[in-house]
Scaffold this motif. Structure first.
Motif, mmCIF file in Angstrom:
data_model
loop_
_atom_site.group_PDB
_atom_site.id
_atom_site.type_symbol
_atom_site.label_atom_id
_atom_site.label_comp_id
_atom_site.label_asym_id
_atom_site.label_seq_id
_atom_site.Cartn_x
_atom_site.Cartn_y
_atom_site.Cartn_z
ATOM 1 N N VAL A 149 1.122 -10.375 -3.091
ATOM 2 C CA VAL A 149 2.165 -9.789 -3.929
ATOM 3 C C VAL A 149 1.745 -9.779 -5.397
ATOM 4 C CG1 VAL A 149 3.580 -11.802 -4.599
ATOM 5 C CG2 VAL A 149 4.680 -9.664 -4.035
ATOM 6 N N VAL A 150 0.892 -10.724 -5.798
ATOM 7 C CA VAL A 150 0.393 -10.737 -7.174
ATOM 8 C C VAL A 150 -0.653 -9.641 -7.361
ATOM 9 C CG1 VAL A 150 -0.779 -12.108 -8.937
ATOM 10 C CG2 VAL A 150 0.872 -13.196 -7.416
ATOM 11 N N ASP A 163 2.567 -9.516 2.934
ATOM 12 C CA ASP A 163 1.795 -9.786 4.148
ATOM 13 C C ASP A 163 2.727 -9.819 5.360
ATOM 14 O OD1 ASP A 163 0.287 -10.944 6.246
ATOM 15 O OD2 ASP A 163 -1.050 -11.890 4.792
ATOM 16 N N TYR A 164 2.483 -8.923 6.313
ATOM 17 C CA TYR A 164 3.334 -8.832 7.502
ATOM 18 C C TYR A 164 3.254 -10.106 8.334
ATOM 19 C CZ TYR A 164 5.132 -7.101 11.968
ATOM 20 O OH TYR A 164 5.851 -6.946 13.127
ATOM 21 N N ASN A 165 2.035 -10.646 8.511
ATOM 22 C CA ASN A 165 1.865 -11.847 9.330
ATOM 23 C C ASN A 165 2.511 -13.068 8.673
ATOM 24 O OD1 ASN A 165 0.390 -10.491 11.332
ATOM 25 N ND2 ASN A 165 -1.519 -10.734 10.178
ATOM 26 N N ASN A 200 7.555 -4.674 0.319
ATOM 27 C CA ASN A 200 7.509 -3.392 1.026
ATOM 28 C C ASN A 200 8.876 -3.044 1.599
ATOM 29 O OD1 ASN A 200 4.777 -2.947 0.532
ATOM 30 N ND2 ASN A 200 4.151 -4.112 2.338
ATOM 31 N N GLU A 201 9.537 -4.035 2.194
ATOM 32 C CA GLU A 201 10.883 -3.798 2.724
ATOM 33 C C GLU A 201 11.866 -3.505 1.596
ATOM 34 O OE1 GLU A 201 11.873 -7.205 5.019
ATOM 35 O OE2 GLU A 201 10.433 -6.773 6.624
ATOM 36 N N GLY A 247 7.420 2.779 6.847
ATOM 37 C CA GLY A 247 8.275 3.425 5.858
ATOM 38 C C GLY A 247 9.188 4.443 6.511
ATOM 39 N N ARG A 248 9.745 5.339 5.702
ATOM 40 C CA ARG A 248 10.698 6.335 6.185
ATOM 41 C C ARG A 248 10.038 7.710 6.197
ATOM 42 N NH1 ARG A 248 14.730 5.502 2.634
ATOM 43 N NH2 ARG A 248 15.706 3.966 3.977
#
Length: 349
Positions: free
Chosen positions: A150-151, A246-248, A264-265, A330-331
């Protein structure tokens, strides 16, 4: 500033204790003795402060730290005096009773040490006093632990500058070390990402309105754990949340019942909603996978698939929304070509 004031008061108290001792008229009647006593106690206080300064610093609520530090210090002084009482029996031959002075000096040192430790161990102190953490939980301001991804991504700095986040931000030292290792990588792409992450971190730190803390302590549960696991354990230890892309890591944190903020969400949640039957204007960038389809993108990155848009690549068109598909990436908006946007309308826009 609070620690500076505390240390100055500690030195003054040490000098006061020295004057109390020399006024007892039980010391050898030599001219250098009073100076030796007062100077020795001030040097002792200075030595205690020096040890405290070079042992690291942490933050804690000042009033609470002083209050409980004095209580714990006085209690430890009482226990120590009970343990030392056999060696502090009054000397009847010399009519000397050192117990009061030893008690005073021990109390001075132990009270200062306890107050200083509590002022520098904020994250552990909340476990000693549950009410303090309860009060924070009522406010809803739990600390946010920043992840490496995220950084490096950089959007967190823009989110922080909107002032939507009032929480304390925690930057673990092991994440800083990982960023530095990436910035020193021989791979040019990794090196660029690492340097951008360090630049983003400095940008956040330079903001006076942001409460950013570098967490540089190694907790016992960190031993032998990878960085992602350390992040989850630290967030659980601080009863905070992990901020990540990170998804994991997102899944691992949820397994440990640790709150997660996924940028992201968050970005997907802030994208505009479209209902079937609405129209939107988009520029067709390339042909689609199916026959007759054209693909364009909105300003927020949302992909728009347009039936009948293949013939209008590199043009601005108006499309009628037929459906919207939400995916993990995403959409996606599906639409049908309505008409081409005239050049005059584009210029006016």
């Amino acid at each position: 500033m609070a620690l500076v004031i505390l240390r100055c008061v500690f030195i003054l108290v040490a000098a006061g204790v020295g004057f109390q001792i020399i006024q007892a008229d039980k010391l050898p009647q030599e001219p250098y003795v009073p100076w030796l006593v007062v100077g020795g106690l001030i040097m002792l206080a200075g030595s205690v402060i020096a040890v405290d300064v070079f042992s690291g610093r942490k933050r804690l609520d000042t009033i609470t730290a002083v209050y409980f530090g004095l209580i714990i210090g006085l209690f430890l002084t009482y226990v120590m005096m009970i343990a030392l009482s056999p060696w502090l029996e009054p000397d009847t031959a010399k009519q000397m009773n050192w117990a009061p002075w030893v008690t005073l000096i021990l109390g001075m040192i132990l009270c200062y040490t306890c107050v200083s430790i509590l002022m520098q161990t904020k994250d552990d102190f909340r476990f000693i006093i549950p009410y303090v953490e309860f009060a924070k939980e009522i406010k809803g301001l739990k600390p946010l632990v920043l992840d490496t991804s995220v950084v490096i991504d950089g959007r967190i700095a823009d989110v922080i500058e909107t002032r939507i986040i009032d929480n304390q931000l925690i930057m673990p030292q092991f994440v800083v070390a990982e960023l530095q290792a990436i910035a020193d990588s021989s791979d040019k792409l990794k090196r660029g990402r690492g340097r951008r992450g360090l630049d983003i971190l400095n940008r956040i730190r330079s903001d006076a309105k942001v409460d950013l803390v570098i967490f540089d302590r190694e907790l016992p549960q960190f031993a032998g754990q990878p960085v992602d696991q350390k992040l989850v354990l630290l967030a659980k230890h601080l009863e905070g949340k992990v901020v990540t892309n990170d998804y994991n890591l997102n899944k691992v944190a949820k397994l440990h019942n640790v709150g997660v903020i996924n940028l992201n969400e968050l970005s997907n949640a802030l994208k505009p909603m479209f209902m079937p039957g609405e129209t939107l204007q988009v520029r067709v960038i390339k042909p689609g996978e199916e026959s007759g389809q054209g693909v364009g993108y909105l300003e927020d990155g949302t992909m728009v698939v347009i039936e009948g848009g293949r013939e209008h690549v590199s043009e601005n068109v108006v499309a009628l929304v037929t459906s919207v598909l939400q995916t993990s990436a995403g959409r996606m908006v599906f639409g049908r070509f309505e008409h081409r946007v005239p050049a005059a309308t584009k210029a006016d826009a």
